[in-house]
Scaffold this motif. Structure first.
Motif, PDB file in Angstrom:
ATOM      1  N   THR A 410       0.837  -1.201   0.000  1.00  0.00           N
ATOM      2  CA  THR A 410       0.000   0.000   0.000  1.00  0.00           C
ATOM      3  C   THR A 410       0.873   1.253   0.000  1.00  0.00           C
ATOM      4  OG1 THR A 410      -1.713  -1.174   1.229  1.00  0.00           O
ATOM      5  CG2 THR A 410      -1.831   1.229   1.223  1.00  0.00           C
ATOM      6  N   GLY A 411       0.611   2.125  -0.953  1.00  0.00           N
ATOM      7  CA  GLY A 411       1.410   3.341  -1.069  1.00  0.00           C
ATOM      8  C   GLY A 411       2.615   3.196  -1.971  1.00  0.00           C
ATOM      9  N   GLY A 412       2.947   1.969  -2.364  1.00  0.00           N
ATOM     10  CA  GLY A 412       4.082   1.731  -3.251  1.00  0.00           C
ATOM     11  C   GLY A 412       3.779   2.200  -4.660  1.00  0.00           C
ATOM     12  N   ALA A 413       4.816   2.368  -5.463  1.00  0.00           N
ATOM     13  CA  ALA A 413       4.662   2.928  -6.799  1.00  0.00           C
ATOM     14  C   ALA A 413       3.699   2.109  -7.663  1.00  0.00           C
ATOM     15  CB  ALA A 413       6.031   3.020  -7.472  1.00  0.00           C
ATOM     16  N   LEU A 414       3.887   0.789  -7.701  1.00  0.00           N
ATOM     17  CA  LEU A 414       3.024  -0.035  -8.545  1.00  0.00           C
ATOM     18  C   LEU A 414       1.612  -0.101  -7.980  1.00  0.00           C
ATOM     19  CD1 LEU A 414       2.690  -1.814 -10.985  1.00  0.00           C
ATOM     20  CD2 LEU A 414       3.512  -3.761  -9.643  1.00  0.00           C
ATOM     21  N   GLN A 415       1.519  -0.210  -6.667  1.00  0.00           N
ATOM     22  CA  GLN A 415       0.195  -0.257  -6.044  1.00  0.00           C
ATOM     23  C   GLN A 415      -0.558   1.052  -6.273  1.00  0.00           C
ATOM     24  OE1 GLN A 415      -1.177  -2.831  -4.804  1.00  0.00           O
ATOM     25  NE2 GLN A 415      -3.014  -2.003  -3.872  1.00  0.00           N
ATOM     26  N   ALA A 416       0.159   2.174  -6.146  1.00  0.00           N
ATOM     27  CA  ALA A 416      -0.470   3.483  -6.353  1.00  0.00           C
ATOM     28  C   ALA A 416      -0.940   3.630  -7.798  1.00  0.00           C
ATOM     29  CB  ALA A 416       0.512   4.593  -5.993  1.00  0.00           C
ATOM     30  N   ALA A 417      -0.105   3.193  -8.748  1.00  0.00           N
ATOM     31  CA  ALA A 417      -0.485   3.290 -10.162  1.00  0.00           C
ATOM     32  C   ALA A 417      -1.700   2.407 -10.451  1.00  0.00           C
ATOM     33  CB  ALA A 417       0.686   2.878 -11.039  1.00  0.00           C
ATOM     34  N   THR A 418      -1.718   1.223  -9.866  1.00  0.00           N
ATOM     35  CA  THR A 418      -2.841   0.306 -10.068  1.00  0.00           C
ATOM     36  C   THR A 418      -4.131   0.893  -9.505  1.00  0.00           C
ATOM     37  OG1 THR A 418      -1.372  -1.612  -9.993  1.00  0.00           O
ATOM     38  CG2 THR A 418      -3.696  -2.014  -9.590  1.00  0.00           C
ATOM     39  N   GLU A 419      -4.070   1.402  -8.279  1.00  0.00           N
ATOM     40  CA  GLU A 419      -5.263   1.976  -7.655  1.00  0.00           C
ATOM     41  C   GLU A 419      -5.719   3.222  -8.409  1.00  0.00           C
ATOM     42  OE1 GLU A 419      -7.056   0.593  -5.329  1.00  0.00           O
ATOM     43  OE2 GLU A 419      -5.651  -1.093  -5.310  1.00  0.00           O
ATOM     44  N   GLY A 420      -4.754   4.025  -8.888  1.00  0.00           N
ATOM     45  CA  GLY A 420      -5.096   5.203  -9.668  1.00  0.00           C
ATOM     46  C   GLY A 420      -5.817   4.832 -10.956  1.00  0.00           C
ATOM     47  N   MET A 421      -5.357   3.760 -11.601  1.00  0.00           N
ATOM     48  CA  MET A 421      -5.990   3.332 -12.832  1.00  0.00           C
ATOM     49  C   MET A 421      -7.393   2.801 -12.564  1.00  0.00           C
ATOM     50  SD  MET A 421      -5.279   3.586 -15.935  1.00  0.00           S
ATOM     51  CE  MET A 421      -3.563   4.035 -15.601  1.00  0.00           C
ATOM     52  N   LYS A 422      -7.570   2.090 -11.473  1.00  0.00           N
ATOM     53  CA  LYS A 422      -8.912   1.598 -11.108  1.00  0.00           C
ATOM     54  C   LYS A 422      -9.855   2.770 -10.869  1.00  0.00           C
ATOM     55  CE  LYS A 422      -7.507  -2.789  -8.969  1.00  0.00           C
ATOM     56  NZ  LYS A 422      -7.412  -3.559  -7.701  1.00  0.00           N
ATOM     57  N   ALA A 423      -9.352   3.807 -10.187  1.00  0.00           N
ATOM     58  CA  ALA A 423     -10.175   4.986  -9.918  1.00  0.00           C
ATOM     59  C   ALA A 423     -10.543   5.692 -11.225  1.00  0.00           C
ATOM     60  CB  ALA A 423      -9.426   5.943  -8.990  1.00  0.00           C
ATOM     61  N   SER A 424      -9.594   5.761 -12.160  1.00  0.00           N
ATOM     62  CA  SER A 424      -9.859   6.401 -13.448  1.00  0.00           C
ATOM     63  C   SER A 424     -10.922   5.636 -14.228  1.00  0.00           C
ATOM     64  CB  SER A 424      -8.570   6.495 -14.264  1.00  0.00           C
ATOM     65  OG  SER A 424      -7.629   7.332 -13.625  1.00  0.00           O
ATOM     66  N   ILE A 425     -10.833   4.313 -14.201  1.00  0.00           N
ATOM     67  CA  ILE A 425     -11.825   3.490 -14.900  1.00  0.00           C
ATOM     68  C   ILE A 425     -13.207   3.679 -14.298  1.00  0.00           C
ATOM     69  CG2 ILE A 425     -12.535   1.104 -15.351  1.00  0.00           C
ATOM     70  CD1 ILE A 425      -9.574   0.399 -15.610  1.00  0.00           C
ATOM     71  N   LYS A 426     -13.267   3.757 -12.972  1.00  0.00           N
ATOM     72  CA  LYS A 426     -14.556   3.977 -12.321  1.00  0.00           C
ATOM     73  C   LYS A 426     -15.113   5.348 -12.682  1.00  0.00           C
ATOM     74  CE  LYS A 426     -16.896   3.863  -7.832  1.00  0.00           C
ATOM     75  NZ  LYS A 426     -17.695   5.068  -8.166  1.00  0.00           N
ATOM     76  N   ASP A 427     -14.240   6.352 -12.725  1.00  0.00           N
ATOM     77  CA  ASP A 427     -14.674   7.697 -13.087  1.00  0.00           C
ATOM     78  C   ASP A 427     -15.202   7.716 -14.521  1.00  0.00           C
ATOM     79  OD1 ASP A 427     -14.843  10.603 -12.592  1.00  0.00           O
ATOM     80  OD2 ASP A 427     -13.295  10.720 -14.139  1.00  0.00           O
ATOM     81  N   LEU A 428     -14.531   6.999 -15.428  1.00  0.00           N
ATOM     82  CA  LEU A 428     -15.006   6.919 -16.805  1.00  0.00           C
ATOM     83  C   LEU A 428     -16.358   6.208 -16.886  1.00  0.00           C
ATOM     84  CD1 LEU A 428     -11.797   6.077 -18.879  1.00  0.00           C
ATOM     85  CD2 LEU A 428     -13.110   8.193 -18.904  1.00  0.00           C
ATOM     86  N   ASP A 430     -18.649   6.252 -14.616  1.00  0.00           N
ATOM     87  CA  ASP A 430     -19.650   7.230 -14.169  1.00  0.00           C
ATOM     88  C   ASP A 430     -19.929   8.258 -15.264  1.00  0.00           C
ATOM     89  OD1 ASP A 430     -19.731   5.914 -11.755  1.00  0.00           O
ATOM     90  OD2 ASP A 430     -18.346   7.296 -10.738  1.00  0.00           O
ATOM     91  N   GLN A 431     -18.855   8.749 -15.910  1.00  0.00           N
ATOM     92  CA  GLN A 431     -19.032   9.715 -16.993  1.00  0.00           C
ATOM     93  C   GLN A 431     -19.837   9.105 -18.135  1.00  0.00           C
ATOM     94  OE1 GLN A 431     -15.538  11.903 -18.384  1.00  0.00           O
ATOM     95  NE2 GLN A 431     -14.461  11.373 -16.467  1.00  0.00           N
ATOM     96  N   TYR A 432     -19.556   7.857 -18.447  1.00  0.00           N
ATOM     97  CA  TYR A 432     -20.262   7.184 -19.535  1.00  0.00           C
ATOM     98  C   TYR A 432     -21.751   7.086 -19.213  1.00  0.00           C
ATOM     99  CZ  TYR A 432     -21.197   3.778 -23.224  1.00  0.00           C
ATOM    100  OH  TYR A 432     -21.694   3.143 -24.338  1.00  0.00           O
ATOM    101  N   ASP A 433     -22.057   6.669 -17.979  1.00  0.00           N
ATOM    102  CA  ASP A 433     -23.467   6.547 -17.589  1.00  0.00           C
ATOM    103  C   ASP A 433     -24.175   7.894 -17.675  1.00  0.00           C
ATOM    104  OD1 ASP A 433     -23.077   3.868 -17.143  1.00  0.00           O
ATOM    105  OD2 ASP A 433     -22.797   4.076 -14.973  1.00  0.00           O
TER     106      ASP A 433
END
Length: 479
Positions: A410-428, A430-433
């Motif tokens: 948690t907080g590591g570079a790869l973990q942060a990038a992975t969580e950031g990408m998951k958040a971006s996908i969720k945001d997309l 929501d935008q799509y809906d």
């Protein structure tokens, strides 16, 4: 109010095609969001592949980071027909001479023959306990003792078996003994004589202390069949004597109740196979160490291959892989290489001293001959290159394992990038809906407007037709 069942049928206009074209135009932003979703999902999958490759590398590094791993030994018998051996972590290298003079064996007792195995014999209670027979004499022909003593094994409890009057045939007695799980197996052997059916009782454990004493309370016929007291009356005949394994290790006498002899040599287990002599060599298990270092090199190269495929550019399609230009992957590669090129403080400083080095394409290569020589000359130095005692951070294996933990936790570079990408996908998502709702609402307005237009033109067409008919009628009347 009049209605239109099919858009355009009233006005004879191609309103359906026009509406479809409008929907295609209005949906363009949705397509752009979908393309971004595909891109982000590909990146998330790529991060998963990267994490898998890192996990494999960490597993190989962690093994090498444990100093106990380099203390492993192996045992090899000179005469494989006499014994085999295995060594644990506490075993020390050395050479031993083993002389096996006697194998451990389990006692076997045989009852007098019966004409039929299905004829009732007698009921009662059979009590079996185990111990050691001492003193007296043993007649190998009759299979019986005279003047002997019996010392019960204090670590084992006697077991009682009830023979029911309705189930007292030889077969029933056999089945009852086996069902009791009293440390004895029972079988019936047919010896081909006039009374061929003989009950055989065998101890499930080897060793002198597994000799049987069998007492019977009940019918005399049952007692005459299976009672057996080495220090007294013996109805059964001993066909195999209970005995310990006997051997010498470098001239020192050793006994064992089984043919698996543990700790006669510290950390070594001997599996005796037959009487005879054999040498035994206990050596450092350098073959396993070499395999582990080779696996480490392969894991690092597999990571590089994965990284290469995730950042590749396809000139034919003019498109890049999911992580082309990704800073997270680039930083991870740099961090790992820095660990592997940083000199250690032990006797050996770099991996090149054991034949491991970087090639022009960034992968690692292993010179097996150089590694074997390094292990033969200074195994402790090789161990120190990868591992260190608790509390120390020295060793490539230890350092690389810690780095992967840092990157993927948690907080590591790869973990942060992975969580950031998951958040971006969720945001997309929501935008799509939200955008889909807006498109659907706008298309509903267009459809209503086109329907009204269709109705209006339809009415105007009807009025036009009516007036044309009236004018025609008036013209005909005037003539």
């Amino acid at each position: 109010m009049a209605s239109i069942s099919s858009l355009g049928i009233g006005s004879n206009l191609d309103l359906s095609t026009l509406l479809t074209n409008l929907q295609t135009a209005e949906s363009q932003p949705l397509l752009q969001l979908q393309q971004r979703q595909v891109s982000y999902t590909s990146k998330l999958s790529a991060y998963g592949q990267l994490q898998s490759a890192l996990t494999t590398l960490q597993a190989s590094a962690k093994k090498l980071g444990d100093p106990v791993f380099f203390q492993g030994v192996k045992a090899a018998a000179g005469t494989a027909e006499v014994l085999s051996a295995s060594a644990g972590g506490t075993a020390a290298p050395g050479t031993y001479n083993i002389n096996v003079t006697q194998m451990a064996q389990a006692q076997s007792l045989v009852a007098t023959g019966q004409a039929s195995a299905k004829t009732a014999i007698g009921s009662g209670t059979i009590t079996i306990d185990f111990g050691t027979i001492g003193g007296g004499t043993y007649d190998a022909v009759t299979g019986k003792y005279s003047g002997a003593s019996f010392t019960p094994d204090a670590e084992r409890t006697a077991k009682s078996i009830t023979i029911d009057p309705a189930k007292s045939t030889l077969e029933d007695i056999r089945d009852a003994v086996n069902a009791a799980k009293a440390g004895v197996t029972a079988s019936i052997v047919n010896d081909g004589s006039g009374t061929p059916n003989r009950l055989v009782l065998s101890s499930t454990e080897t060793g002198k202390a597994s000799s049987m004493r069998i007492a019977v309370a009940g019918d005399a016929a049952l007692a005459n069949l299976v009672s057996h007291d080495p220090a007294g009356s013996q109805s059964l005949q001993q066909t195999i004597q209970a005995q310990n394994a006997e051997l010498t290790v470098n001239g020192i006498a050793v006994t064992s109740k089984s043919n698996t002899v543990k700790e006669s040599i510290q950390g070594v287990t001997l599996n005796l196979l037959k009487v005879g002599t054999s040498s035994l060599g206990v050596t450092r298990d350098t073959a396993t160490i070499e395999t582990a270092i080779n696996d480490f090199v392969k894991a690092y190269n597999a990571l590089q291959t994965t990284a290469g495929s995730l950042t590749a550019y396809d000139a034919g399609t003019k498109s890049g892989a999911a992580l082309m230009g990704d800073s997270t992957l680039r930083n991870i590669q740099v961090a790992i290489r820095q660990v592997l090129t940083n000199p250690q403080s032990g006797v050996m400083k770099t991996m090149s001293e054991i034949g491991v080095g970087f090639t022009k394409d960034g992968t690692l290569a292993l010179d097996s001959d150089k590694l074997r020589k390094a292990m033969a000359d200074n195994l402790e130095g090789v161990a120190g290159l990868f591992s260190s005692a608790t509390g120390s951070t020295e060793g490539y294996g230890k350092q690389l394992s810690a780095l992967v933990d840092k990157l993927t936790s948690t907080g590591g570079a790869l973990q942060a990038a992975t969580e950031g990408m998951k958040a971006s996908i969720k945001d997309l998502d929501d935008q799509y809906d939200d955008m889909q709702e807006r498109v659907d609402a706008k298309m509903a307005i267009y459809r209503a407007q086109f329907t009204q237009l269709d109705l209006l033109v339809s009415r105007m067409n009807s009025t036009s037709t009516y007036l044309t008919q009236q004018f025609a009628s008036m013209s005909n009347s005037s003539k």
